[in-house]
Design a protein around this motif. Structure first.
Motif, PDB file in Angstrom:
ATOM      1  N   LEU B  62       0.841  -1.198   0.000  1.00  0.00           N
ATOM      2  CA  LEU B  62       0.000   0.000   0.000  1.00  0.00           C
ATOM      3  C   LEU B  62       0.873   1.243   0.000  1.00  0.00           C
ATOM      4  O   LEU B  62       1.926   1.271   0.612  1.00  0.00           O
ATOM      5  N   PRO B  63       0.446   2.245  -0.706  1.00  0.00           N
ATOM      6  CA  PRO B  63       1.220   3.497  -0.667  1.00  0.00           C
ATOM      7  C   PRO B  63       1.147   4.117   0.724  1.00  0.00           C
ATOM      8  O   PRO B  63       0.295   3.788   1.535  1.00  0.00           O
ATOM      9  N   ASP B 262     -12.468  -2.983   2.398  1.00  0.00           N
ATOM     10  CA  ASP B 262     -12.285  -4.174   1.560  1.00  0.00           C
ATOM     11  C   ASP B 262     -11.575  -3.730   0.280  1.00  0.00           C
ATOM     12  O   ASP B 262     -12.093  -2.916  -0.481  1.00  0.00           O
ATOM     13  N   ARG B 263     -10.346  -4.275   0.095  1.00  0.00           N
ATOM     14  CA  ARG B 263      -9.549  -3.813  -1.040  1.00  0.00           C
ATOM     15  C   ARG B 263     -10.219  -4.033  -2.369  1.00  0.00           C
ATOM     16  O   ARG B 263      -9.951  -3.323  -3.344  1.00  0.00           O
ATOM     17  N   SER B 264     -11.088  -5.090  -2.401  1.00  0.00           N
ATOM     18  CA  SER B 264     -11.712  -5.343  -3.708  1.00  0.00           C
ATOM     19  C   SER B 264     -12.887  -4.417  -3.951  1.00  0.00           C
ATOM     20  O   SER B 264     -13.335  -4.214  -5.070  1.00  0.00           O
ATOM     21  N   ALA B 272      -3.192  -4.223  -5.857  1.00  0.00           N
ATOM     22  CA  ALA B 272      -4.008  -5.366  -6.276  1.00  0.00           C
ATOM     23  C   ALA B 272      -5.116  -5.586  -5.288  1.00  0.00           C
ATOM     24  O   ALA B 272      -4.896  -5.613  -4.075  1.00  0.00           O
ATOM     25  N   PRO B 273      -6.304  -5.659  -5.784  1.00  0.00           N
ATOM     26  CA  PRO B 273      -7.395  -5.970  -4.847  1.00  0.00           C
ATOM     27  C   PRO B 273      -7.247  -7.383  -4.339  1.00  0.00           C
ATOM     28  O   PRO B 273      -7.108  -8.320  -5.107  1.00  0.00           O
ATOM     29  N   GLN B 274      -7.182  -7.590  -3.015  1.00  0.00           N
ATOM     30  CA  GLN B 274      -7.014  -8.940  -2.454  1.00  0.00           C
ATOM     31  C   GLN B 274      -8.249  -9.319  -1.719  1.00  0.00           C
ATOM     32  O   GLN B 274      -8.998  -8.481  -1.226  1.00  0.00           O
TER      33      GLN B 274
END
Lengths: 333, 305, 798
Positions: B62-63, B262-264, B272-274
């Motif tokens: 993550l940035p 939620d990354r996705s 990357a969405p996990q």
């Protein structure tokens, strides 16, 4: 409910003998209370059955509010002093002629015998839409009928309006403003003193009231400093008839002239706005100058510079301009 | 208690004038009561959550700053809020007894609000993720789960949220509806002003139409009292301060991102969405928070627009 | 010395000044209750539903009277209605033990209305597509209701600011022509084409028309405020379907009517019917606000006139088209106004077209000089305009066009018994110092410009054929029975002098009986149309002659000689050749009772009206009863004239007008009571000045409701508005066709005052006729300053 007029609804009458007593009653009865001075404004509201106080606090017996007293620095006039007494008082006639002039042009002799100075100052506006009980802004509603394109508004305001275009009906207000008068307001918390000019409410601030008096407050006295005693005064009221009527326009001024030059002055007009208008722009043009008709015309133009007429009151613009001009010229009517 | 005020028109017919000011007090008291209740609940009654999963693997990739609200969105939000607060104060303070010349300020602020909202509608529709603020099935499930959790039914899993959790969305909708209602009715009311462009004419609509207009404007206004009270409350709560900061500075930390989102569902560009396992709720994912939408391809690292 | 021509205090003065005079609202009766009216809030509506249950349940509320319980009038005015045609029309009445309760009860009544479209002013009522003020139409032609509308073209053809003057059938309800106007205009050297409006104004008499009624043994007793008396009794009896004997009307004092209470009987029906319904006396006090509504008003007009003048100022033709504000029930005054114009200017060619549009404004009735006062106020400034343009003396132009005694005017060539208007003009030129004052016309005095004006104003002034009824009592007094109302003109006393003069009596020996129909009063005129002075000096003269003849007869009978040998004066009837031979009137009265028959009222002339016969019969045996009809006859109608002259100062900086001086000269025949004549002339003139300068109606056009409904908003003149420097004079040439030679005066003075001002103000505006009333400061200042006019040229009710 059906409407009927000219039958005053019942109320309980209180006749206190002191200002404190009156204030106590007003606080107790809150919105249901009403201050009765000479009755010239009150009776009209009650007869229309639009205002219906259940408790009327009659100040007729509050002697401490009556009379004209010469003080160390001017005069103090009790709120319940009648207009006739003011118009004929020797001290006022001698030194504060603009006030006696104004007072003697109010209404009719009969009304002046009963009407009080405070009543003349705090009375409600006479916009006939409002007086007819129509639910306008001033009555707590959300419209102004008088400013509609087809409305009957020959007597309404040409400046200072903010949704409401009614005018202040008080003839003595402008005279007191040019005398630098101060109004003493009494409440349960004691006295506060307000400059005459600041006593009159702007509709932009509170569209439902004509003065700054809050519930539970009583105007008890008018203090006139000796600042303008014996000055050069001018008062003129233009009304439809020669008595009885409210002003279409009136102008009052007080000037100190020496060496042919206006050293200082005050000028105010009524009938132009929802409050009496202090003509500061006109004063600025005149201060330090020699009065002349040309200058008067300039001062008049300044007074009406930002006037915005309604459909039927455009004439108030030249009328106001001309009255200012005449004040400078010193022409009496 | 009255709900509205009415008066007799010149023909003696009963017409609406506006809302009863009792509603203003109800909204004010109600809003404050909610705030107090929530604060009490949050401090003493809310179920505890386990320590946040953080650090390490959760924030890998993550940035350093996760952009949540672009500059344009923040500028919009604060101008809009300022206008809104001015509107509410000029509307209701005089009723409560503070006397000042409020009318002009009110409609000028109203025009500012209208302009910002128009900007926002266009901007959100065409430049942002239009659908990000709309409630969907996932939101409802998450909301129900959250409610269950709040009443102490442990063991229910509260899924992590998209960029805007359901409470944010519901607040937005409530405020948007109230705001738009107030704006539209307010614009009609502008026709009552005398301007160089039009003459004041109260007869453009019937008495009863104006009455409804004023009542609706009033209802929208008092609704906004409650909404704004709650909104500001949550914005200054210490546990929500990180969200508020994102509306000031634009970003949240990767830790907060990992904890709450939620990354996705809220996809960060370049990340990357996990699949995320669900985290027991109570970590502050429920929120009534900031208004601007964001996310999608426009949210960026580094913060330029 | 004759009583006619002297100043004598009337018999009611003391009561009025001390406050002992009782007006209708001062009376009380046992068990009396108070009624209050529920009025329509809308200018035109239908009552859908009345729910008075809450009101009737109130303690102290005694009953309700609704529109279906009163005499129904197809298309005419009812005292209560379920189809109000103006804001303020009465729908129902409620009675309660106190007025406060009655008013509270009114508020508890819920009435559901269906608002209907309304019309406020006549011109709007003839626009294409406009609604009608009544469901039946907007005017009547003969008796048929029609809806007369003008076309878009009619309006388009009117020059900007002018009233349309459409040609063709069916544009007006009345049309007549004398001579050939086209030819008349063809020979004119100057043609004026003007549009003029005149406001409708409420009568606003000082006393509202309260009434109190109760029933006893089937008889209605009613205390009223009415201008007439026996005629009002008759009107009310007719309306309620009662025998005259079953109505006792008491109206001793009336605080003015000006035409709105000629009978004023419609509203009297309410307490009459209500008291019968609930079997208790009912007092209906009418308030000032109600006076503005049901108290009637003078109809305004919107008119267009073309007048042709020869170079010498002689009018060659008049083409007048006028719309009248008829209110819901009347036609307006324009027909009468046209006749007045025809009389005043004697145009050899004249066309008149009039249309009385029904409007949803308070009902219209004659108001002091109906039609005439308006038309003179409207047209006199145009005479000035023509004189200015032709370079002629303005007064000379009036005189040139004024009638002589042989005038034939109006559509039917009406004639008059006497006309001395030229004498009045000449006298006025002198007394007013016209030539000196006119030289000051237009002069500035500071900011004030002088204006000189004149108004020549005629109005109807007499009728014939009424009865006089006298009793010479055994105490020697002459009791004069007067069926007149006491509306403030003092005709009750002044006309009685005619009888006393026949008999040569002092006023102290005269007792006037008036004000109560149960006191046996003769058939009389209505107190309207300024007819009473003429009609009842004649009637009392006739009765006086009858009394004299009977006195002479008794004296001859008792003392010898022939009746013609005897004379009456100073309370005696005596032999002319030997005055010591005679008897007192007191003795003669006793003798009359002894003789009976025709001497004491048991045998009466057959030509008396039934009312007089009944009254005389009731008085029979009380003394020497004399009853006679005015059979003096005559040819032609009667008109009196007042020429009013005014000098004004118009302040060009404020628009305010000061009336500096007013002179009025009248031709009203013999002057009966100089001080009273002066009061009438001044009172009427000032009323006219008020109409010219301040009094008005104001309606909000969206809601159709009135604002100028109180005295302070209606703006009738106050005493400070009228000039202090005033004088009057009379030509004093007797009318040749009346034995007394007196004509009436009440009405022509209104037009004189009004026109003197409209003329003078136009002069002060350097000849500009603004052609509208009232000429308030806003109207004048806008003109002086060249700004947007305060009102459109055809605006009414503003």
């Amino acid at each position: 409910m059906a409407v009927i007029r000219d039958m005053i609804p019942a109320f309980e009458l209180f006749q206190p003998t002191s200002a404190d007593g009156a204030i106590e009653l007003l606080i107790r009865y809150g919105e249901d209370g009403w201050v009765l001075g000479g009755g010239m404004d009150s009776f009209d509201w009650w007869k229309e059955r639009i205002k219906r106080p259940t408790a009327v606090v009659d100040l007729a017996n509050v002697d401490e509010l009556k009379g004209v007293r010469v003080t160390a620095d001017g005069v103090e006039i009790g709120a319940m002093t009648t207009l006739t007494e003011i118009a004929t008082h020797p001290e006022l006639l001698a030194n504060y002629g603009v006030l006696t002039d104004a007072a003697s042009h109010i209404a009719t002799p009969q009304i002046r015998n009963r009407g009080t100075i405070a009543g003349n100052l705090v009375q409600d506006t006479r916009c006939w839409y409002y007086r007819g009980g129509w639910p306008c802004y001033r009555a707590g509603g959300n419209t102004c009928y008088a400013s509609a394109p087809t409305a009957m508004n020959r007597e309404h305001a040409i400046m200072g309006t903010s949704r409401c275009v009614a005018v202040s009906p008080s003839d003595s207000a402008s005279a007191l403003i040019v005398l630098d008068a101060q109004f003493v307001i009494q409440s349960a918390r004691g006295d506060r003193v307000v400059d005459a000019e600041d006593f009159f409410m702007r509709p932009s601030v509170d569209i439902e009231r004509m003065t700054v008096l809050k519930p539970g407050e009583l105007l008890t006295a008018i203090r006139i400093p000796s600042t303008w005693a014996g000055a050069t005064f001018y008062y003129e009221k233009v009304e439809d008839r020669k008595s009885w009527d409210f002003a279409l326009m009136s102008v009052a001024s007080a000037m100190r002239i020496s060496g042919g030059v206006i050293q200082d002055l005050r000028m105010a007009a009524n009938g132009a706005a929802p409050f009496p208008v202090r003509l500061e722009d006109s004063e600025a043009i005149l201060r330090g100058q020699s009065p002349s008709d040309q200058l008067g015309l300039q001062a008049g133009e300044a007074a009406v510079r930002n006037a915005q007429p309604l459909r039927h009151n455009d004439y108030k613009i030249p009328l106001m301009r001309n009255l200012v001009r005449r004040a400078v010229r010193g022409t009496e009517v | 208690m009255e709900l509205w005020r009415s008066a007799a028109n010149p023909w003696g017919q009963e017409v609406l004038i506006g809302i009863s000011w009792d509603l203003m007090w109800v909204a004010l008291v109600g809003g404050l009561a909610f705030v107090v209740a929530h604060a009490v609940w949050a401090k003493w009654l809310a179920p505890h959550s386990s320590a946040a999963t953080g650090g390490g693997a959760a924030i890998a990739g993550l940035p350093a700053k996760i952009m949540r609200h672009a500059t344009s969105e923040r500028v919009f939000h604060w101008i809009m809020s300022a206008a809104m607060l001015v509107l509410l104060i000029t509307a209701f303070a005089p009723v409560m007894g503070l006397q000042f010349a409020w009318v002009t300020i009110h409609w000028v602020a109203g025009l500012v609000l209208t302009a910002t909202i128009l900007y926002h509608i266009v901007h959100a529709t065409f430049w942002q993720d239009f659908w990000a603020m709309w409630v969907n099935g996932k939101d409802i499930k998450a909301g129900l789960a959250e409610l269950n959790h709040m009443v102490g039914r442990n063991g229910t899993e509260v899924p992590k949220a998209a960029k805007y959790p359901i409470d944010h969305k519901l607040f937005h909708h409530g405020a948007a509806v109230s705001g738009l209602t107030a704006i539209v009715t307010g614009i009609f009311m502008m026709l009552r002003l005398e301007t160089p462009f039009w003459a004041a004419n109260p007869y453009l609509l019937s008495d009863s139409a104006w009455g409804v207009m004023y009542v609706v404007h009033g209802v929208a206004g008092v609704a906004l009292i409650s909404l704004v009270i709650a909104h500001i409350y949550f914005a200054i709560r210490p546990d929500k301060w990180w969200i508020t900061k994102s509306m000031i500075f634009g970003y949240i930390t990767p830790e907060k991102y990992a904890e709450n989102f939620d990354r996705s569902l809220w996809v960060i560009p370049g990340v990357a969405p996990q699949e995320e396992e669900s985290v027991p709720a109570g970590v502050g994912a429920s929120e009534i928070g900031s208004e601007s939408t964001g996310g999608g391809p426009a949210s960026e690292v580094g913060g330029q627009d | 010395m004759a009583l006619i021509g002297q100043d004598i205090s009337p018999p009611d003065l003391r009561a009025k000044i001390t406050g002992r005079a009782k007006y209708a609202e001062d009376f009380r009766a046992d068990g009396m209750v108070f009624a209050k009216l529920l009025a329509s809030p809308m200018p035109h509506c239908r009552v859908i539903r009345i729910d008075a249950s809450a009101a009737l349940a109130m303690e102290g509320v005694v009953g309700i009277l609704t529109a279906d319980e009163v005499p129904q009038s197809e298309g005419g005015e009812q005292c209560l209605t379920n189809h109000p045609l103006y804001e303020g029309e009465a729908i129902l009445a409620v009675a309660a033990v106190s007025e406060t309760i009655a008013a509270d009860a009114i508020e508890r009544i819920r009435v559901d209305f269906e608002p209907l479209p309304f019309i406020l002013n006549p011109l709007d009522g003839v626009r294409p597509g406009s609604p009608d003020g009544r469901p039946e139409g907007n005017t009547q032609v003969a008796r048929d209701w029609v809806s007369i509308k003008w076309t878009e073209e009619d309006f388009a053809n009117a020059p900007e600011g002018s009233m349309p003057m459409p040609e063709g059938e069916g544009k007006f309800d009345t049309e007549w022509m004398v001579g050939d106007v086209a030819a008349g205009f063809a020979e004119a050297d100057l043609i004026l084409d003007e549009t003029i409006v005149h406001q409708s104004v409420t009568h606003h008499p000082m006393e509202p028309r309260s009434a109190m009624a109760y029933w006893q043994n089937g008889k209605l007793y009613i205390h009223t405020s009415t201008q007439s008396l026996v005629r009002t009794q008759q009107a009310l009896a007719n309306q309620l379907d009662l025998e005259l004997d079953d109505v006792v009307m008491i109206g001793e004092f009336c605080g003015g009517g000006f035409g709105s209470k000629i009978s004023g009987s419609i509203i009297q029906q309410v307490p009459a019917l209500f008291s019968r319904k609930i079997n208790r006396p009912v007092m209906l006090r009418i308030t000032r606000a109600e006076e503005n509504y049901l108290g009637r008003a003078r109809p305004g007009m919107q008119a267009r006139v073309r007048i042709g003048f020869r170079a010498d100022g002689r009018i060659t033709a008049i083409d007048l088209a006028a719309l009248g504000d008829g209110g819901p029930y009347a036609r307006g005054d324009q027909n009468g106004g046209a006749n007045t114009a025809s009389l005043t200017y004697t145009p050899p060619n004249m066309r008149f077209r009039g249309l009385g549009v029904r409007t949803n404004t308070p009902p219209k009735a004659a108001q002091r000089g109906p039609g005439g006062a308006q038309i003179i106020g409207m047209l006199e400034p145009l005479m000035d305009k023509a004189a200015r343009e032709l370079g002629l003396d303005r007064l000379g132009l009036r005189r040139l066009n004024a009638p002589d005694a042989n005038v034939a005017y109006g559509p039917n060539g009406s004639t008059l018994t006497s006309v001395f208007v030229k004498e009045a003009i000449d006298k006025g030129r002198d007394l007013f110092e016209w030539d000196e004052r006119i030289a000051r016309s237009g002069q500035m005095n500071g900011s004030k410009r002088t204006g000189i004006g004149v108004g020549v104003s005629p109005f109807a002034a007499g009728s014939r054929g009424f009865d006089g009824l006298l009793v010479i009592r055994t105490d020697g007094k002459l009791q004069v029975q007067q069926g007149l109302g006491n509306l403030g003109t003092h005709s009750i006393a002044d006309t009685a002098r005619a009888a006393a003069d026949v008999l040569g009596l002092e006023w102290d020996d005269v007792e006037v009986v008036w004000g109560d129909t149960s006191r046996h009063l003769p058939w009389s005129s209505v107190q309207a149309g300024s007819q009473t002075t003429h009609a009842h000096t004649r009637a009392n003269h006739a009765a006086g002659l009858d009394a004299k003849e009977k006195l002479q007869s008794i004296a001859a009978m008792d003392l010898g000689g022939r009746p013609e040998d005897y004379e009456t004066s100073a309370g005696r009837v005596y032999r002319r050749s030997n005055p010591s031979q005679g008897m007192t009137l007191s003795r003669a009265a006793t003798r009359a009772i002894e003789l009976g028959g025709r001497y004491s009222g048991y045998e009466l002339n057959e030509d008396l009206n039934a009312m007089t016969t009944a009254s005389a019969t009731a008085l029979a045996g009380q003394g020497l009863v004399a009853a006679a009809r005015d059979n003096f006859g005559g040819e032609g109608g009667l008109q009196s004239w007042v020429v009013g002259f005014a000098e004004v100062e118009l302040d060009t900086e404020t628009g305010k007008v000061d009336v500096v001086h007013y002179t009025a000269i009248t031709d009203c025949g013999v002057v009966v009571h100089p001080r009273n004549l002066g009061a009438q002339i001044y009172g009427g003139s000032f009323q006219g000045m008020g109409i010219a300068m301040s009094q008005k109606w104001v309606f909000d056009p969206v809601w159709g409701v009135s604002f100028a409904k109180r005295l302070y908003t209606a703006r009738p003149p106050g005493i400070l508005d009228v000039p202090m420097d005033v004088q009057w004079a009379a030509v004093e040439i007797p009318d040749p066709q009346s034995p007394v030679g007196a004509k009436g005066i009440g009405e022509p003075c209104v037009g004189a005052g009004s026109a003197a001002l409209t003329s003078a103000i136009a002069d002060a505006l350097e000849g500009k006729c603004l052609c509208r009333t009232p000429l308030t400061a806003d109207v004048l200042l806008a003109e002086i300053e060249g700004r947007v006019p305060a009102y459109g040229p055809l605006d009414l009710h503003v």
